[in-house]
Design an enzyme around this catalytic site. Structure first.
Site, PDB file in Angstrom:
ATOM      1  N   ARG A 227       2.665   6.367  -4.634  1.00  0.00           N
ATOM      2  CA  ARG A 227       1.660   5.744  -3.783  1.00  0.00           C
ATOM      3  C   ARG A 227       0.492   6.718  -3.649  1.00  0.00           C
ATOM      4  O   ARG A 227       0.682   7.933  -3.652  1.00  0.00           O
ATOM      5  CB  ARG A 227       2.236   5.417  -2.392  1.00  0.00           C
ATOM      6  CG  ARG A 227       3.124   4.189  -2.356  1.00  0.00           C
ATOM      7  CD  ARG A 227       2.315   2.933  -2.591  1.00  0.00           C
ATOM      8  NE  ARG A 227       3.105   1.717  -2.469  1.00  0.00           N
ATOM      9  CZ  ARG A 227       3.730   1.112  -3.474  1.00  0.00           C
ATOM     10  NH1 ARG A 227       3.680   1.657  -4.684  1.00  0.00           N
ATOM     11  NH2 ARG A 227       4.396  -0.002  -3.290  1.00  0.00           N
ATOM     12  N   ASP A 251      -1.944   6.301 -11.473  1.00  0.00           N
ATOM     13  CA  ASP A 251      -1.778   4.848 -11.413  1.00  0.00           C
ATOM     14  C   ASP A 251      -2.013   4.311 -10.002  1.00  0.00           C
ATOM     15  O   ASP A 251      -2.176   3.111  -9.818  1.00  0.00           O
ATOM     16  CB  ASP A 251      -0.370   4.471 -11.878  1.00  0.00           C
ATOM     17  CG  ASP A 251      -0.180   2.971 -12.028  1.00  0.00           C
ATOM     18  OD1 ASP A 251      -0.947   2.345 -12.797  1.00  0.00           O
ATOM     19  OD2 ASP A 251       0.724   2.412 -11.375  1.00  0.00           O
ATOM     20  N   GLU A 256      -7.587   1.381  -3.040  1.00  0.00           N
ATOM     21  CA  GLU A 256      -7.474   0.516  -4.226  1.00  0.00           C
ATOM     22  C   GLU A 256      -8.135  -0.829  -3.939  1.00  0.00           C
ATOM     23  O   GLU A 256      -7.907  -1.404  -2.872  1.00  0.00           O
ATOM     24  CB  GLU A 256      -6.007   0.320  -4.600  1.00  0.00           C
ATOM     25  CG  GLU A 256      -5.317   1.615  -5.024  1.00  0.00           C
ATOM     26  CD  GLU A 256      -3.855   1.429  -5.387  1.00  0.00           C
ATOM     27  OE1 GLU A 256      -3.363   0.264  -5.378  1.00  0.00           O
ATOM     28  OE2 GLU A 256      -3.182   2.431  -5.695  1.00  0.00           O
ATOM     29  N   HIS A 275      -2.878   0.664 -10.899  1.00  0.00           N
ATOM     30  CA  HIS A 275      -1.614   0.367 -10.210  1.00  0.00           C
ATOM     31  C   HIS A 275      -0.797  -0.643 -11.023  1.00  0.00           C
ATOM     32  O   HIS A 275      -0.314  -1.648 -10.498  1.00  0.00           O
ATOM     33  CB  HIS A 275      -1.875  -0.181  -8.804  1.00  0.00           C
ATOM     34  CG  HIS A 275      -0.710   0.045  -7.885  1.00  0.00           C
ATOM     35  ND1 HIS A 275      -0.864   0.284  -6.544  1.00  0.00           N
ATOM     36  CD2 HIS A 275       0.628   0.063  -8.116  1.00  0.00           C
ATOM     37  CE1 HIS A 275       0.325   0.429  -5.969  1.00  0.00           C
ATOM     38  NE2 HIS A 275       1.251   0.312  -6.915  1.00  0.00           N
TER      39      HIS A 275
END
Length: 314
Positions: A227, A251, A256, A275
């Site tokens: 995360r 990622d 986001e 992600h």
């Protein structure tokens, strides 16, 4: 009654009916349901990132909640505990795709694929001097759970030395060494590649910061597949700028989608993915088959495949 706030296709809906004998109703907005129907809902399928605490207030009869992801950090744990609601997540279905993603990113850094792509766009030939191999390198997996074990298994086929960090430092099959979290810095200092896979909890928030990046080799590459909040992002950017680490495969991010003005976008020693490490073409189908197995176990009073510990919050 089963309700899903996640859109499902007809094939998946049919599978649920055929295998459980229960109809699942897709309704992204529960407010659209008649008020007299809501108390009848005892099972719910939802996404972690879109789950709202007020949903619990609407569903007085809810007993089983399935989250269609491994992450559950958005859930109202105190309310779920108070209501004695059983929560299950999709943990266990991400191993293959996330392992391939991790290996792909490590290979991209080892073989400097990023430079080749940039050179291709400019029609330039060269860049051979920076090529390396994974064989003989040490991989540290911070949070060596199900996904970490699968990454370790596949990475060992490339001749990598596999180490891990867990809370209790119990031996893991196929791992050369497992450190307790208290020896994280020691493990970081020995690794050529570091993959962060921890869930987001009060203990792991900001786990990787300035001190941790300073403990890594200047030739090491850091991958975050957990995360965004597990990493101090300004500290990571500073470490990349100062050459404290050689690169990063990211990622997940603190915000986001990653804002266009974020400095990470322009860094040539960073690989950014949206992600997507755990996503695959058949993800919805895979997750719902996992849901069916857990629902049947729940109805039968059996042990769930992937229960969420509401006290530990993962």
């Amino acid at each position: 009654m089963i309700i899903s706030t996640v859109p499902l296709n007809e094939e998946v809906i049919r599978h649920v009916l055929e295998r459980t004998g229960e109809q699942i109703t897709v309704c992204p907005d529960l407010a659209a349901l008649p008020a007299e129907v809501l108390p009848q809902v005892d099972v719910m399928v939802a996404r972690n990132e879109t789950f709202k605490p007020e949903l619990l207030e609407m569903l007085s009869g809810l007993r089983f909640l399935y989250i269609m992801s491994a992450g559950v950090d958005n859930l109202p744990f105190n309310e779920l505990i108070a209501r004695r609601i059983t929560v299950c997540n999709a943990s266990g279905i991400h191993g293959q795709q996330m392992s391939e993603h991790a290996l792909g990113v490590m290979i991209a850094f080892s073989r400097n694929i990023g430079l080749s792509i940039r050179n291709q766009s400019s029609r330039l030939w060269g860049g051979h001097s920076s090529l390396d191999e994974l064989n003989g390198k040490t991989l540290l997996i911070v949070g060596a759970g199900r996904i970490g074990k699968e990454i370790g298994r596949l990475a060992s086929a490339f001749g990598m030395r596999i180490t891990g960090v867990t809370r209790r430092a119990q031996p893991i099959e196929g791992f050369d060494l497992v450190y307790p979290i208290s020896r994280l810095h020691e493990g970081l200092g020995q690794a050529d590649y570091v993959i962060l896979l921890t869930p987001l909890t009060s203990e792991t928030a900001g786990l990787m910061g300035t001190v941790e990046f300073a403990a890594m080799k200047p030739t090491a590459v850091f991958l975050n597949l957990s995360r965004g909040e597990t990493v101090d992002e300004p500290a990571l950017i500073s470490a990349l700028k100062q050459g404290m680490i050689a690169g990063a495969g990211l990622d997940v991010f603190q915000q986001e989608p990653l804002p266009a003005e974020n400095e990470l976008w322009a860094m040539e020693n960073v690989i950014i993915t949206p992600h997507s490490a755990g996503i695959t073409r058949n993800y919805i189908h895979m997750s719902m088959m996992h849901f069916i197995k857990n629902l049947l176990l729940f109805r039968a009073g059996g042990e769930l495949l992937s229960p969420v510990d509401l006290i530990e919050a993962y």
